[in-house]
Design a protein around this motif. Structure first.
Motif, PDB file in Angstrom:
ATOM      1  N   SER A  58       0.828  -1.248   0.078  1.00 30.27           N
ATOM      2  CA  SER A  58      -0.039  -0.097   0.070  1.00 30.27           C
ATOM      3  C   SER A  58       0.975   1.298   0.125  1.00 30.27           C
ATOM      4  O   SER A  58       0.934   1.878  -1.089  1.00 30.27           O
ATOM      5  CB  SER A  58      -0.803  -0.076   1.259  1.00 30.27           C
ATOM      6  N   CYS A  59       1.643   1.495   1.076  1.00 31.20           N
ATOM      7  CA  CYS A  59       2.027   2.717   0.912  1.00 31.20           C
ATOM      8  C   CYS A  59       3.553   2.607   0.404  1.00 31.20           C
ATOM      9  O   CYS A  59       4.017   3.791  -0.057  1.00 31.20           O
ATOM     10  CB  CYS A  59       2.425   3.187   2.763  1.00 31.20           C
ATOM     11  N   GLU A  60       4.428   1.563   0.250  1.00 32.26           N
ATOM     12  CA  GLU A  60       5.486   1.349  -0.421  1.00 32.26           C
ATOM     13  C   GLU A  60       6.763   2.154   0.036  1.00 32.26           C
ATOM     14  O   GLU A  60       7.536   2.419  -0.467  1.00 32.26           O
ATOM     15  CB  GLU A  60       5.307   1.589  -1.907  1.00 32.26           C
ATOM     16  N   GLY A  65       7.279   1.762   4.180  1.00 37.44           N
ATOM     17  CA  GLY A  65       7.409   1.218   5.152  1.00 37.44           C
ATOM     18  C   GLY A  65       6.720   1.662   6.458  1.00 37.44           C
ATOM     19  O   GLY A  65       7.070   1.443   7.433  1.00 37.44           O
ATOM     20  N   CYS A 122       2.919   1.285   6.446  1.00 35.15           N
ATOM     21  CA  CYS A 122       1.518   0.718   6.727  1.00 35.15           C
ATOM     22  C   CYS A 122       1.667  -0.713   7.221  1.00 35.15           C
ATOM     23  O   CYS A 122       0.730  -1.072   7.744  1.00 35.15           O
ATOM     24  CB  CYS A 122       0.953   1.134   5.495  1.00 35.15           C
ATOM     25  N   GLY A 123       2.553  -1.392   6.931  1.00 35.02           N
ATOM     26  CA  GLY A 123       2.574  -2.735   7.404  1.00 35.02           C
ATOM     27  C   GLY A 123       1.734  -3.803   6.543  1.00 35.02           C
ATOM     28  O   GLY A 123       1.842  -5.078   6.735  1.00 35.02           O
ATOM     29  N   CYS A 166       2.762  -4.839   3.443  1.00 37.02           N
ATOM     30  CA  CYS A 166       3.678  -6.113   2.969  1.00 37.02           C
ATOM     31  C   CYS A 166       4.244  -6.695   3.865  1.00 37.02           C
ATOM     32  O   CYS A 166       5.259  -7.622   3.195  1.00 37.02           O
ATOM     33  CB  CYS A 166       4.577  -5.199   1.908  1.00 37.02           C
ATOM     34  N   CYS A 191       8.994  -3.752   0.849  1.00 33.11           N
ATOM     35  CA  CYS A 191       8.785  -2.590   0.198  1.00 33.11           C
ATOM     36  C   CYS A 191      10.088  -1.555   0.313  1.00 33.11           C
ATOM     37  O   CYS A 191      10.346  -0.787  -0.537  1.00 33.11           O
ATOM     38  CB  CYS A 191       7.362  -1.828   0.346  1.00 33.11           C
TER      39      CYS A 191
HETATM   40 FE1  FES Z   1       3.526  -0.188   3.483  1.00 31.62          FE
HETATM   41 FE2  FES Z   1       5.489  -1.997   2.796  1.00 31.62          FE
HETATM   42  S1  FES Z   1       3.606  -1.477   1.566  1.00 31.62           S
HETATM   43  S2  FES Z   1       5.094  -1.089   4.712  1.00 31.62           S
END
Ligand code: FES
Length: 317
Positions: A265-267, A269, A271-272, A274, A304
């Protein structure tokens, strides 16, 4: 995925808009927990996460609030300038990566600026539960403070402390004093811009608060120096396939290109989404999502943005 209509778009403060979202088919919406967020698909390739800030016991609407950030990657500007009342949007079901800890006897909520949003849902929920809590809301000036009038009307108004950075010293938040004595039954929840987060988290750390009682939600990661990146390998435990991760690419990118799907999602680090299990090897953690204790266990990492200290990581994929 859900289809929702923007039933109300309102200016809440300088640079802050709220959006009320109701199911496009008029049905009730999936329930959410305090601290949860939704992904909003604003345009092709543009998805952003926003905390739900209304009472979690409401089922007829979701409420989000967005700060227009000129230095953002485009999401907040598009929300402010392109999304209109009456428009239909595609969103994800709510997910909660920032939950309340029901074992706490006192909850201290710290919201800085737009970081007030998850705290509003938490305050509603704690109020319903009759739980013991305080909400500390810090903002740069009264013009930039959203929801102040609404908060004054809530049943938990007496639990809110407003801290105006531009106001008299006496009402400013003194985190070192407030957090001077760690308490095993008290949990802290912190959300806001990086400077605010560091202010609260440094005070907690200096006073000796245990990491497992400090809960955080970051909006964005600070830029990471990539100049010393080294290549490494990842092995997929299920198939034995090995991929080389060059210095300039992430594990997520390399695996995605190879058709290995990892939710993201956030890519960056925070949001968690991945988080992936590591079966062998030592990750180099670069995320802001896992706690220090979780990072030290080295059994999960965020592909990510995180890399490897060992020459190979074996992933549970
Ligand atoms: Fe959000 Fe990796 S996509 S922490």
């Amino acid at each position: 995925m859900l289809q929702v209509n923007v039933t109300r778009k309102a200016d809440e403060a300088e640079g802050i808009c709220s959006f009320e979202l109701c199911a496009a088919d008029g049905s009730t919406l999936p329930a959410f927990e305090a601290g949860a967020h939704i992904d909003i698909h604003i345009a092709d390739g543009l998805t952003r996460q926003y905390s739900l800030c209304n009472d979690p016991r409401e089922r007829h609407r979701y409420l989000i609030s967005v700060l227009k950030d000129p230095s953002s990657r485009g999401g907040s500007i598009a929300m402010h300038e392109q999304v209109r009342s009456g428009q239909t949007l595609t969103i994800s079901a709510p997910r909660n990566l920032f939950p309340l800890d029901s074992s706490a006897q006192l909850h201290l909520l710290f919201g800085g600026g737009i970081g007030i949003t998850p705290m509003l849902a938490m305050a509603w929920e704690l109020s319903h539960q009759g739980a013991n809590f305080e909400l500390h809301y810090c903002f740069r000036s009264s013009q930039r403070a959203a929801f102040v009038e609404m908060l004054a009307q809530t049943p938990f108004a007496d639990r809110i402390r407003f801290h105006d950075d531009s106001g008299p010293q006496i009402q400013k938040l003194d985190a070192s004093a407030l957090l001077a004595t760690p308490d095993a039954a008290t949990h802290l929840y912190v959300c806001g811009p990086a400077g605010f987060m560091n202010y609260i988290l440094d005070a907690a750390q200096n006073a000796g608060w245990s990491q497992d009682r400090v809960h955080t939600e970051f909006f964005a990661a600070a830029p990471i120096d990539q100049s010393a990146n080294a290549p490494f390998e990842v092995e997929l435990a299920s198939s034995g396939q090995v991929f080389r991760i060059p210095a300039e690419r992430t594990v997520f990118d390399v695996l995605d290109e190879a058709g290995i799907a990892i939710d993201s999602s956030c890519e960056q680090g925070v949001c968690g989404t991945c988080v992936t299990r590591v079966l062998k090897g030592i990750p180099e953690h670069r995320d802001k999502f896992l706690t220090v204790v979780e990072q030290a266990a080295n059994d999960r990492f965020t592909p990510c943005c995180s890399r490897a200290r060992s020459s190979r990581l074996v992933l549970d994929l």
